[in-house]
Design a protein around this motif. Sequence first.
Motif, PDB file in Angstrom:
ATOM      1  N   MET A  51     -38.344  17.942  54.883  1.00  0.00           N
ATOM      2  CA  MET A  51     -37.673  17.716  56.166  1.00  0.00           C
ATOM      3  C   MET A  51     -36.323  17.039  55.938  1.00  0.00           C
ATOM      4  O   MET A  51     -36.091  16.378  54.942  1.00  0.00           O
ATOM      5  CB  MET A  51     -38.520  16.807  57.064  1.00  0.00           C
TER       6      MET A  51
ATOM      7  N   SER B 212     -41.269  21.783  49.334  1.00  0.00           N
ATOM      8  CA  SER B 212     -42.185  22.021  50.437  1.00  0.00           C
ATOM      9  C   SER B 212     -41.499  21.573  51.714  1.00  0.00           C
ATOM     10  O   SER B 212     -40.355  21.137  51.702  1.00  0.00           O
ATOM     11  CB  SER B 212     -43.465  21.222  50.238  1.00  0.00           C
ATOM     12  N   ALA B 213     -42.211  21.698  52.791  1.00  0.00           N
ATOM     13  CA  ALA B 213     -41.647  21.256  54.062  1.00  0.00           C
ATOM     14  C   ALA B 213     -41.336  19.764  54.017  1.00  0.00           C
ATOM     15  O   ALA B 213     -40.424  19.288  54.666  1.00  0.00           O
ATOM     16  CB  ALA B 213     -42.629  21.551  55.192  1.00  0.00           C
TER      17      ALA B 213
ATOM     18  N   ARG C 181     -30.704  22.996  46.878  1.00  0.00           N
ATOM     19  CA  ARG C 181     -31.925  23.600  47.385  1.00  0.00           C
ATOM     20  C   ARG C 181     -32.154  24.935  46.698  1.00  0.00           C
ATOM     21  O   ARG C 181     -31.235  25.505  46.101  1.00  0.00           O
ATOM     22  CB  ARG C 181     -31.820  23.793  48.894  1.00  0.00           C
TER      23      ARG C 181
ATOM     24  N   ALA D 238     -48.301  24.837  58.124  1.00  0.00           N
ATOM     25  CA  ALA D 238     -46.966  24.927  58.711  1.00  0.00           C
ATOM     26  C   ALA D 238     -46.263  26.208  58.281  1.00  0.00           C
ATOM     27  O   ALA D 238     -45.675  26.915  59.103  1.00  0.00           O
ATOM     28  CB  ALA D 238     -46.145  23.702  58.313  1.00  0.00           C
ATOM     29  N   GLU D 239     -46.355  26.537  56.969  1.00  0.00           N
ATOM     30  CA  GLU D 239     -45.704  27.746  56.471  1.00  0.00           C
ATOM     31  C   GLU D 239     -46.290  28.988  57.141  1.00  0.00           C
ATOM     32  O   GLU D 239     -45.560  29.892  57.568  1.00  0.00           O
ATOM     33  CB  GLU D 239     -45.854  27.856  54.953  1.00  0.00           C
TER      34      GLU D 239
ATOM     35  N   VAL E 144     -32.237  21.524  57.731  1.00  0.00           N
ATOM     36  CA  VAL E 144     -33.519  22.108  57.356  1.00  0.00           C
ATOM     37  C   VAL E 144     -33.342  23.580  57.018  1.00  0.00           C
ATOM     38  O   VAL E 144     -33.875  24.098  56.048  1.00  0.00           O
ATOM     39  CB  VAL E 144     -34.524  21.993  58.524  1.00  0.00           C
TER      40      VAL E 144
END
Lengths: 203, 766
Positions: free
Chosen positions: A1, A147-148, A170, B104-105, B149
């Motif tokens: 995030m 990951s998220a 990234r 989530a993915e 994001v």
Amino acid sequence: MTMTRVLLLLACLIRPADAAPEMPDRLEPGAFLEGRFRQERVLAGLERPLVSEGRFLVAPGLGLIWRTETPLSSSMVLTGAGMDQYVGERLAMRLSADRLPGLARLHAALAAAMAGEFQALERDFDVRQEGSADGWQARLIPRAAPSATLPFAAIVLRGHRHVEQAEIHRDGGDMDRILFSAHRIGKGPPDAADLELLSRAGR
Amino acid sequence: MSERALRLLWALAVLAAFGHLAWRIAEGPRIGTDLLALVPHEESDADLAEARARVEMDFAGRLFFMVGHPDAATARRAAGEFAEALERSPLVREVRLRASDGMAEQLGTLYFPHRFALLAPNDRERLLAGAGEELRDRALAQIFGLGLVAGQGLLASDPFLLLPAYFQSMPAPAGEMRLIDGLLTREADGRTYILLIARAEGSAFALGDQTALVHRIGAIQQSLAQHHVGLSLHRAGALFHAEAGGRRGLQDAERIGLLSLIGAISLYLLVFRRLRQLLLSLLSVATGLGVALSVSFALFGELHVVAIMFGASLIGVSVDYAVHYFVSGLDESAGAPRERLRRILPGLSLGLATSLAGYLALLLTPLPGLHQVAAISSLGLIGAFLTVVLWLPVLDRAGQARPAPALLRRAHALWRLWHEPAQRLAGRALLLGIIAAALAGSPFLTASDDVRRLQSLDPALVEEEAEIRRLSGLGPGGAYFLVFGENGEQALARAEALEARIAPLEREGALDNLTSAADFLPSPARQAENRRLVRERLIARHLGEIEAATGLRTRLDDEGAAAPLALAAVADRNPLLASLLLDPDGRMQLALPGAVRDAARLRAATADLEGVRFVDPASDISGLFALYRERALWLVAIATFLIGLLLATRYGMTGALRVMAPPVLALLATQPILALFGHSLTFFSAMALLLVLAIGMDYALFSRETRPGHEAATMLAILVAGATTLLSFGLLGLSATLAVRSFGTTMLTGIILAILLAPLAGRWRR
């Protein structure tokens, strides 16, 4: 995030992971650091980077204010309680920390970094530090796959007395390069308006 | 059939009943503990009833555990050990410790094609208000701001970043808890708390298994607390309350049954000074109770703990017949056993008939628990009666007991109080006193129907539950909405209407954030409307501005336009949504509010919404208790009328009225007098009044049927019978459960009045 990156970045900003000969100035509890930034955001498929400029303020235990002045006026306030995004003076988005998995932990990591305890960072990152003639460099590689929660491949920090440059890489080649300048350490708390912003964030 | 054949037949029946009972007990008797099971839900709508039953079953099986420790790692380790230990128990079906990784993915992949149909409530409001530029500015602020994001890929296909905003508007995984490394975590008070949610097996609702599970959990908690110093453990769940209530109920039944028995034994030794009468009385009580339990188990399969508790007090009533029989032998002029029996038989039979009328009136209620009470009580009385009538005269070979002139004289005083001219003044004064007290108390009559009070929940458990609710925002039970539709899509649209109606109440604090299926996807109609809003008010007006500011080349293929995002598809991947759907199609859905602070407003605000029903189990059941309290009072009136008709055939109208005067007066005076002491009328005290009528009727009939010269023996019989009844029912007033206590105090007062007034029914000598 987003928040995760920012907080980790901040943790490094204030006190880089390496304790090379040139120690960055340590932020006393109750003090704050402010300065200017220029962010170049490189996105794959975009011809030119997205450039923004503005001011930042970070106060240990309180949080961060990231004020973008160009190309548009907006600010982001990030604390342990959550995050507020303003466009001009208007609140455009408010996220409570409850909505952001891991934020509290990372906020704690930030606090740990300020106190010079890097175990908190080393739990999630492999930290490699190198000293050099004109300062130091630290490379942070996430221990887990992106990951998220931790959506980046690597963070590279360079600096002297303060962090002067951060690169956030990234997967897929996207990268943010942030240059920091005009650092100033303020003794005592930030001004009342900033304190107000910090206390409201996420609530 | 000869008397001898009847005796044999009864002996065989008793043997068979006891055999059956022994088999039941060996098998492990099924005993229900849920107080709410005594009261059925009155639902005219079968769908609604089914949905409620399913939701309540689901709620009832949920177990919540909160593990806390100052050190986060210790808390997490202890929670893991707890979950592992729980999973080894066959009574626990599933333990949810970890939220599934990668959810989530997966959801992202599922939602992405529909991004133009998914608008966060706030974004939708902005677009409806025509403020698309606010969404444009927010997007630009994010694109140029700190930490983005979205990669370029997402940005190009969702330049307004609507999908991330939609995700952020979706419900948090669980109340106040945050997902940290897959564990539901909350940091508060300098401690890290981990929430575990488990589900008990269906069989965990039988008291035996329940106790086993609660013990097992206790053992796990104890060993955890030993291993991790400073660990705090809290638990919550309907099951814990049921177990505590059931355990307490059984303890009450054991204690009260035992005290009642000891009281009866002492009384017997005092009155008869022989063991034989006692043993034979016990025989009549035991055959009555054994037959009652045996047949009731056969009838109902499972007996409720409250019914068994009332059954324990039956000892006090069923002993009346034996008492009356034996006291008749204390008389100077007592004859042979059979003759004595003949003399008192009319009184005994009428007493049984009126008691049965009272108990059987319980069968007129639609309350399954009270059917059990009625069955146990009537069968027990019939059994005891048959034993007294068929066996006692034969077994009573030792002849009559020694008369007890002193006792008889004292008992006779009660008769003389009402019948001797010299003492009539005292009798009248007593009567006036009772009436005056009743009149004084009647303005203070109140009713109490709150199930939460009646159940007298274990305060320690209530506290643990409150702690879990405070920390997590989650907990067992509570109010909820049911949403119905012809199909899942219609129900979803109705959930949207519900959300819209509830939103202002959320802002005003009547409840915390409602979670419904509408939080997880829009209905097909709304998806279409969202698409139109995005196309007309966002893309058409502001896309160019974003492209100009960023140099982004957008690709806005609306892949999801052909087929709207479907409820089933989302529920497949999101267990939180799946838990809200009560059937696979989602025609019946659950909408769960957080803390509800103003249930009445929620009910009122949503009353006219089609297909939406607000359910507040506690207040619904309290309402039912109020309804049945009224009905119980009607039952008392009906039973009085029936008994009156029965008696009129024997005594004529005036005679019947005279016989009924004492119990009816006792009936009318009891609650007003109790009101003076702050006791309110409950459903359970109304039921007790029914028994005051039935038992008081016994005493009045014994008085009425007494032959001249035998008044003293009759009064002694009433006093002994009354004392045993008080010992048992009065002792219910000691119960830890308010419902039972309320029953006990009413019985205590009513029976004392009925004893005092009983001689009034006797024949007056002029």
